[in-house]
Design an enzyme around this catalytic site. Structure first.
Site, PDB file in Angstrom:
ATOM      1  N   ASP A  26     -10.219  -5.543  -2.801  1.00 46.07           N
ATOM      2  CA  ASP A  26      -9.581  -4.499  -1.993  1.00 46.07           C
ATOM      3  C   ASP A  26     -10.443  -3.239  -2.038  1.00 46.07           C
ATOM      4  O   ASP A  26     -10.652  -2.651  -3.103  1.00 46.07           O
ATOM      5  CB  ASP A  26      -8.187  -4.245  -2.588  1.00 46.07           C
ATOM      6  CG  ASP A  26      -7.350  -3.281  -1.772  1.00 46.07           C
ATOM      7  OD1 ASP A  26      -7.921  -2.355  -1.153  1.00 46.07           O
ATOM      8  OD2 ASP A  26      -6.123  -3.446  -1.775  1.00 46.07           O
TER       9      ASP A  26
ATOM     10  N   HIS B 200      -7.349  -6.060   1.304  1.00 50.12           N
ATOM     11  CA  HIS B 200      -6.158  -5.222   1.542  1.00 50.12           C
ATOM     12  C   HIS B 200      -5.372  -5.689   2.769  1.00 50.12           C
ATOM     13  O   HIS B 200      -4.397  -5.042   3.160  1.00 50.12           O
ATOM     14  CB  HIS B 200      -6.625  -3.776   1.738  1.00 50.12           C
ATOM     15  CG  HIS B 200      -5.568  -2.729   1.506  1.00 50.12           C
ATOM     16  ND1 HIS B 200      -4.992  -2.515   0.268  1.00 50.12           N
ATOM     17  CD2 HIS B 200      -4.955  -1.832   2.343  1.00 50.12           C
ATOM     18  CE1 HIS B 200      -4.096  -1.533   0.350  1.00 50.12           C
ATOM     19  NE2 HIS B 200      -4.049  -1.114   1.605  1.00 50.12           N
TER      20      HIS B 200
ATOM     21  N   SER C 129       0.842  -1.199   0.000  1.00 51.13           N
ATOM     22  CA  SER C 129       0.000   0.000   0.000  1.00 51.13           C
ATOM     23  C   SER C 129       0.880   1.254   0.000  1.00 51.13           C
ATOM     24  O   SER C 129       1.644   1.438  -0.941  1.00 51.13           O
ATOM     25  CB  SER C 129      -0.958  -0.061   1.195  1.00 51.13           C
ATOM     26  OG  SER C 129      -2.002   0.865   1.036  1.00 51.13           O
TER      27      SER C 129
END
Lengths: 279, 279
Positions: free
Chosen positions: A224, A257, A148
């Site tokens: 996600d 995620h 991320s």
């Protein structure tokens, strides 16, 4: 540069340690974790850097990443830094996406952030020197990955430092801070309103401006929640296609995620880095 | 028995879920986690129970255990219950080793514990029925393992229920609550001062009294701070030797009591259970 050992635990035949040191760059005490596999006396091992995402410290991947078995198998040292300076004297923001836990791997130029939020220089210079001096690493064989915000960090640090990393990969990276609200808030706050200054912190812009990688591995979950508004993987797909960069960008069906996603594929990433680091 | 889904995450091709239900045994809402690997429609999979140690909930092993890759490979469902009843109405103790987080897998008979602290019946009857009704498990193929207090739980539940579990293993188990201060406090508090009543909750005493297992795998770290005073692995070695039980009890050099130790060997335990569950 003095290293303090916070903890060590034997794991998968090696040593998982957590360390801290007084950082000249951030002006704070900085913690990070290092896994050193069992190795022959005097051997120098390749090193894989893992940069974490928003809200994380070194601890998230250290506890949940499931990387040690693969690093032990391949003989790779794994380093996980923190994501920002910490401490009562460090300025912060109410949001989870700015300030502490959200350093975005930049050198801030705006007040009150400029003094402490120097994660770019910390990770490009200070911490590598400390790691090289303190652990049995072969700094000619470095790889980098991250998740991320940390995927953004891995991509941009690698793109800005050609030849330093033999291998670069990412999980669910923020591929273009110029094109998402996380990036707008972070770079606007740390760097200011001139968006030309942001391009050094944007993987897609760096590639458009001529930066290159030998190849690239990216995994992104299709479930996600941040994919559509923040991560925008398709912008990276377009950037590498336009630049002719060899890249494997995989959309992983049904994954989100979380570390349940990362840990599923981190073993494969370690193996992919190992191929390149030990070639 | 109604099951509430607290979370599900795709991981290693399967689904890691966390669930809760109103338990009739404990009189509280009880949470637990279940990993279900990818499987053919209609298939029933073997199940491995993992009982956790002092202070833990289902979350510790779920986040740190590194079991999902092995369970996916072998097609085994992994269930991790909580270690005690929870909630504001449940009595507690100031110590980490009694009350909440420290149910010791007994049915308490002493007040104020008797109403809620019924982890034995919860794990021997109520939760297996719920799991059998809610997940694709083959209850004829069950294995059980656990860590520390949970190793004690795994050993004693298996010894008291001959034939139920095809495979039994443990990490750093409390092998004889009759012979350590953790056990004295817990069984004295939950069960009372008649030590004959404790024998049903003591693996070594159960074996001395005639209970048997087909075989057994135990891993114990030599650098475990609790080894000398609480765990006393040698008492189990003596008990299985005296009883002629086939057991592999391994002292693992330099490993401590943490999940860094457990995760190192849990993959191997899953494979060991798989051999027996799929034979």
């Amino acid at each position: 540069m003095k290293l303090q050992t916070l903890s060590t635990n034997k794991s998968h035949g090696g040593v998982q340690g957590v360390y801290s040191h007084a950082s000249a760059e951030t002006g704070t005490e900085m913690a990070f974790s290092v896994f050193v596999p069992d190795h022959a006396p005097g051997a120098k091992l390749p090193v894989l850097w893992y940069l974490s995402g928003l809200t994380c410290t070194h601890a998230n991947v250290t506890e949940k990443g499931e990387y040690r078995a693969a690093c032990a198998e391949h003989g790779i040292i794994f380093v996980a830094p923190d994501t920002s300076p910490r401490g009562d004297d460090v300025p912060d923001d109410d949001g989870y996406d700015f300030g502490k836990g959200a350093g975005f791997y930049v050198d801030a130029t705006k007040e009150p952030w400029a003094k402490n939020f120097r994660m770019r220089s910390y990770l490009e210079s200070e911490l590598p020197e400390l790691v090289a001096a303190s652990f049995p690493v072969d700094m000619a064989r470095q790889g980098i990955t991250g998740h991320s915000m940390g995927g953004h960090g891995a991509l941009t640090i690698s793109l800005r430092n050609p030849g330093r990393f033999r291998s670069t990969s990412a999980f669910s990276p923020i591929v273009s801070p110029l094109n998402c609200s996380w990036g707008e808030k972070a770079l606007g706050g740390y760097i200011g309103t001139d968006r030309d200054d942001w391009r050094q912190y944007d993987a897609c812009a760096l590639i458009a401006d001529g930066a290159r990688l030998p190849d690239l591995l990216v995994d992104q979950g299709t479930a996600d929640n941040f994919l559509g508004e923040q991560l925008k993987t398709h912008l990276l797909e377009q950037a590498v296609a336009d630049a002719g960069i060899s890249a494997t960008i995989r959309m992983q069906d049904g994954y989100d995620h979380s570390y349940y996603f990362i840990s599923t594929f981190l073993v494969e990433h370690v193996g992919w880095h190992a191929q390149r680091l030990k070639a």
